[in-house]
Design a protein around this motif. Sequence first.
Motif, PDB file in Angstrom:
ATOM      1  N   PHE A 193      17.619 -29.407  33.268  1.00 19.68           N
ATOM      2  CA  PHE A 193      16.374 -29.151  32.535  1.00 19.68           C
ATOM      3  C   PHE A 193      15.879 -30.474  31.954  1.00 19.68           C
ATOM      4  O   PHE A 193      16.613 -31.162  31.260  1.00 19.68           O
ATOM      5  N   HIS A 194      14.630 -30.805  32.256  1.00 18.74           N
ATOM      6  CA  HIS A 194      14.024 -31.997  31.670  1.00 18.74           C
ATOM      7  C   HIS A 194      12.624 -31.665  31.157  1.00 18.74           C
ATOM      8  O   HIS A 194      11.645 -32.326  31.520  1.00 18.74           O
ATOM      9  N   PRO A 195      12.505 -30.633  30.316  1.00 18.11           N
ATOM     10  CA  PRO A 195      11.181 -30.283  29.798  1.00 18.11           C
ATOM     11  C   PRO A 195      10.736 -31.223  28.697  1.00 18.11           C
ATOM     12  O   PRO A 195      11.563 -31.740  27.937  1.00 18.11           O
ATOM     13  N   ALA A 196       9.445 -31.437  28.619  1.00 18.54           N
ATOM     14  CA  ALA A 196       8.921 -32.352  27.612  1.00 18.54           C
ATOM     15  C   ALA A 196       8.994 -31.761  26.208  1.00 18.54           C
ATOM     16  O   ALA A 196       9.152 -32.487  25.231  1.00 18.54           O
ATOM     17  N   ASN A 197       8.932 -30.423  26.113  1.00 20.64           N
ATOM     18  CA  ASN A 197       8.867 -29.772  24.797  1.00 20.64           C
ATOM     19  C   ASN A 197      10.053 -28.845  24.532  1.00 20.64           C
ATOM     20  O   ASN A 197       9.925 -27.858  23.821  1.00 20.64           O
ATOM     21  N   GLY A 198      11.199 -29.138  25.135  1.00 22.06           N
ATOM     22  CA  GLY A 198      12.358 -28.292  24.923  1.00 22.06           C
ATOM     23  C   GLY A 198      12.491 -27.247  26.012  1.00 22.06           C
ATOM     24  O   GLY A 198      11.511 -26.884  26.676  1.00 22.06           O
ATOM     25  N   ALA A 199      13.720 -26.723  26.196  1.00 20.55           N
ATOM     26  CA  ALA A 199      13.997 -25.803  27.294  1.00 20.55           C
ATOM     27  C   ALA A 199      13.188 -24.520  27.185  1.00 20.55           C
ATOM     28  O   ALA A 199      12.605 -24.046  28.170  1.00 20.55           O
ATOM     29  N   PHE A 200      13.106 -23.939  25.989  1.00 23.20           N
ATOM     30  CA  PHE A 200      12.411 -22.652  25.837  1.00 23.20           C
ATOM     31  C   PHE A 200      10.927 -22.771  26.170  1.00 23.20           C
ATOM     32  O   PHE A 200      10.389 -22.007  26.976  1.00 23.20           O
ATOM     33  N   LEU A 201      10.253 -23.742  25.534  1.00 20.54           N
ATOM     34  CA  LEU A 201       8.829 -23.909  25.784  1.00 20.54           C
ATOM     35  C   LEU A 201       8.572 -24.375  27.217  1.00 20.54           C
ATOM     36  O   LEU A 201       7.546 -24.044  27.814  1.00 20.54           O
ATOM     37  N   GLY A 202       9.509 -25.148  27.765  1.00 21.96           N
ATOM     38  CA  GLY A 202       9.367 -25.589  29.149  1.00 21.96           C
ATOM     39  C   GLY A 202       9.401 -24.418  30.116  1.00 21.96           C
ATOM     40  O   GLY A 202       8.558 -24.313  31.016  1.00 21.96           O
ATOM     41  N   VAL A 203      10.384 -23.527  29.926  1.00 20.82           N
ATOM     42  CA  VAL A 203      10.486 -22.346  30.783  1.00 20.82           C
ATOM     43  C   VAL A 203       9.282 -21.432  30.561  1.00 20.82           C
ATOM     44  O   VAL A 203       8.743 -20.850  31.509  1.00 20.82           O
ATOM     45  N   LEU A 204       8.841 -21.302  29.315  1.00 23.00           N
ATOM     46  CA  LEU A 204       7.689 -20.456  29.008  1.00 23.00           C
ATOM     47  C   LEU A 204       6.438 -20.974  29.713  1.00 23.00           C
ATOM     48  O   LEU A 204       5.691 -20.206  30.335  1.00 23.00           O
ATOM     49  N   GLY A 205       6.204 -22.279  29.629  1.00 21.38           N
ATOM     50  CA  GLY A 205       5.047 -22.866  30.299  1.00 21.38           C
ATOM     51  C   GLY A 205       5.156 -22.766  31.813  1.00 21.38           C
ATOM     52  O   GLY A 205       4.177 -22.467  32.501  1.00 21.38           O
ATOM     53  N   GLY A 206       6.360 -23.020  32.332  1.00 20.47           N
ATOM     54  CA  GLY A 206       6.579 -22.900  33.768  1.00 20.47           C
ATOM     55  C   GLY A 206       6.405 -21.471  34.248  1.00 20.47           C
ATOM     56  O   GLY A 206       5.860 -21.219  35.330  1.00 20.47           O
ATOM     57  N   THR A 207       6.844 -20.511  33.429  1.00 23.11           N
ATOM     58  CA  THR A 207       6.715 -19.093  33.781  1.00 23.11           C
ATOM     59  C   THR A 207       5.255 -18.677  33.842  1.00 23.11           C
ATOM     60  O   THR A 207       4.839 -17.949  34.747  1.00 23.11           O
ATOM     61  N   ALA A 208       4.472 -19.145  32.862  1.00 21.29           N
ATOM     62  CA  ALA A 208       3.051 -18.815  32.843  1.00 21.29           C
ATOM     63  C   ALA A 208       2.361 -19.291  34.119  1.00 21.29           C
ATOM     64  O   ALA A 208       1.446 -18.632  34.628  1.00 21.29           O
ATOM     65  N   LEU A 209       2.812 -20.423  34.666  1.00 23.03           N
ATOM     66  CA  LEU A 209       2.233 -20.939  35.902  1.00 23.03           C
ATOM     67  C   LEU A 209       2.844 -20.265  37.128  1.00 23.03           C
ATOM     68  O   LEU A 209       2.136 -19.924  38.084  1.00 23.03           O
ATOM     69  N   ALA A 210       4.171 -20.037  37.094  1.00 25.24           N
ATOM     70  CA  ALA A 210       4.842 -19.393  38.218  1.00 25.24           C
ATOM     71  C   ALA A 210       4.337 -17.975  38.434  1.00 25.24           C
ATOM     72  O   ALA A 210       4.427 -17.432  39.539  1.00 25.24           O
ATOM     73  N   PHE A 211       3.809 -17.368  37.371  1.00 25.92           N
ATOM     74  CA  PHE A 211       3.246 -16.022  37.473  1.00 25.92           C
ATOM     75  C   PHE A 211       2.190 -15.960  38.567  1.00 25.92           C
ATOM     76  O   PHE A 211       2.009 -14.919  39.219  1.00 25.92           O
ATOM     77  N   TYR A 212       1.482 -17.088  38.779  1.00 30.16           N
ATOM     78  CA  TYR A 212       0.438 -17.134  39.805  1.00 30.16           C
ATOM     79  C   TYR A 212       1.002 -16.799  41.180  1.00 30.16           C
ATOM     80  O   TYR A 212       0.336 -16.146  41.999  1.00 30.16           O
ATOM     81  N   ALA A 213       2.234 -17.257  41.443  1.00 36.80           N
ATOM     82  CA  ALA A 213       2.833 -17.035  42.754  1.00 36.80           C
ATOM     83  C   ALA A 213       3.207 -15.581  42.981  1.00 36.80           C
ATOM     84  O   ALA A 213       3.412 -15.166  44.125  1.00 36.80           O
ATOM     85  N   LEU A 214       3.326 -14.787  41.892  1.00 34.57           N
ATOM     86  CA  LEU A 214       3.690 -13.383  42.022  1.00 34.57           C
ATOM     87  C   LEU A 214       2.489 -12.456  41.917  1.00 34.57           C
ATOM     88  O   LEU A 214       2.620 -11.243  42.086  1.00 34.57           O
ATOM     89  N   LEU A 215       1.316 -13.015  41.604  1.00 35.70           N
ATOM     90  CA  LEU A 215       0.121 -12.179  41.546  1.00 35.70           C
ATOM     91  C   LEU A 215      -0.202 -11.659  42.945  1.00 35.70           C
ATOM     92  O   LEU A 215       0.117 -12.282  43.947  1.00 35.70           O
ATOM     93  N   GLY A 216      -0.857 -10.564  42.994  1.00 34.41           N
ATOM     94  CA  GLY A 216      -1.177  -9.937  44.275  1.00 34.41           C
ATOM     95  C   GLY A 216      -0.628  -8.528  44.333  1.00 34.41           C
ATOM     96  O   GLY A 216      -1.203  -7.660  44.988  1.00 34.41           O
ATOM     97  N   PHE A 217       0.505  -8.302  43.627  1.00 35.80           N
ATOM     98  CA  PHE A 217       1.074  -6.953  43.666  1.00 35.80           C
ATOM     99  C   PHE A 217       0.088  -5.931  43.105  1.00 35.80           C
ATOM    100  O   PHE A 217       0.059  -4.776  43.527  1.00 35.80           O
ATOM    101  N   GLU A 218      -0.755  -6.363  42.149  1.00 31.92           N
ATOM    102  CA  GLU A 218      -1.715  -5.444  41.548  1.00 31.92           C
ATOM    103  C   GLU A 218      -2.833  -5.073  42.515  1.00 31.92           C
ATOM    104  O   GLU A 218      -3.497  -4.038  42.366  1.00 31.92           O
ATOM    105  N   ASP A 219      -3.059  -5.908  43.555  1.00 30.68           N
ATOM    106  CA  ASP A 219      -4.073  -5.583  44.554  1.00 30.68           C
ATOM    107  C   ASP A 219      -3.718  -4.336  45.344  1.00 30.68           C
ATOM    108  O   ASP A 219      -4.599  -3.618  45.815  1.00 30.68           O
ATOM    109  N   SER A 220      -2.434  -4.090  45.492  1.00 32.28           N
ATOM    110  CA  SER A 220      -1.996  -2.979  46.334  1.00 32.28           C
ATOM    111  C   SER A 220      -2.423  -1.622  45.791  1.00 32.28           C
ATOM    112  O   SER A 220      -2.431  -0.636  46.526  1.00 32.28           O
TER     113      SER A 220
END
Length: 446
Positions: A193-220
């Motif tokens: 882990f090499h987050p700029a703002n700590g592990a928790f906030l790093g994962v939180l920010g990364g998760t908010a962006l990674a969510f984009y890759a899982l979008l689409g299920f709601e289209d079904s």
Amino acid sequence: MAEAIVDPGSGQHSLKRVIGRKVLLLFVVGDILGAGIYALVGKVAGHVGGALWAPFLVAFVLAALTATAYAELVGKYPQAAGAALYANKAFNIPFVTFIVAFAVLMSGITSASAAARAFGGDYLGEFVTLPVVVGAFVFLGLITLVNFAGISESIKVNVVLTIIEAFGLLVIIAIGIFALVSGDGDPARALEFHPANGAFLGVLGGTALAFYALLGFEDSVNLAEEAKEPQRDFPRALFGGLTIAAIIYMGVAFTATMLVDTKTLTDSSGPLLEVVKVAGLAFPPKLFALIALLAVGNTALINMLMASRLVYGMAREGIVPRVFAAVHPTRSTPWVAIVFTVGVAAVLVATGDVGGLADTTVLLLLCVFTLVNVAVLLLRKDRVDHDHFRAPSWMPVLGAVVCFVLVLPVTGRGVDVYVRAGVLLVIGVALWFVNRLFLSEGQRSS
């Protein structure tokens, strides 16, 4: 991202129920796979460092919470209407229903714009050297021509594109397995882990962006009215599709971080191409770039086709100015709606990057997901005369809380993302009031 805003029940013909569970599962998987994972692996790595699989895992868990709300609502109301229908039934406030539908519409345009930027990047660079913005504009032009020509999609086309998209990702996973067997790469980097703002906030920010890759299920949910047995098949297809996509994404993320250093991934607009280029298992980079372009292009094309049809549908129902319902006399396509949606996309492409546009998509849909999770709880009092999936109450409650938290600036989301989303919604509000004004004037004159 097509969503209806009118309950198609009363007095209208129902769509033919022809889609079985396997095809529904494939549609869910195909709708999730696409531009997100091909374009954003590096951007997610920028938030957390080598352990970029972690945000994808957390995003999957959080998406599953909201998926339970969709599974229950589709079972109760198996109609091709989606989030706006649920908001309409739960809140019964026309303006709220409109804003939900417009947020979904704009999320489709921002998603297409992010995909267009990804298309114009390093993947296209394997074939021709163009500035990213120029490549993105050329791609938008091609999409507009296809949209204007009136080419419709079918399940068979979706199946073919799903296979192509999945094949490209399986190539990456095969490269990773070969690297592990051969002793290549650096698997230990996946735990760094090499987050700029700590592990928790790093994962939180990364998760908010990674969510984009899982979008689409709601289209079904828009296939609910065409599924043979939506009450039984939809929850299985939805959760099965999410699980399959999550497993593929975890394998891709692990392979990428094992073989390519974080800085290279972060700086690249074609991060998976970097994996192919350093792989011990030879695979032609140009062929992989073509696969990626098809995956990214399919995401943008679907989004823009659906966005223009949604604007057309709103105009036809008198929800936005009726000028958007104009149909071309020879091509029979909603040309004004097409011009409007591609115009918005062009401005977004010129003013945003892949990460910012993807984050705007996520922000808009997280707001919608928050309301959907609340709606499923409010609609518990609305009984139906058939069996359906019922989510454990704690899941939509937690889903609503989590989605709301991910909307907040605590994720590290830039101010520009909030401004962009706000401006897009203001456009919707303006169209709403302009339309209401003209309707009022028309009533007074009559």
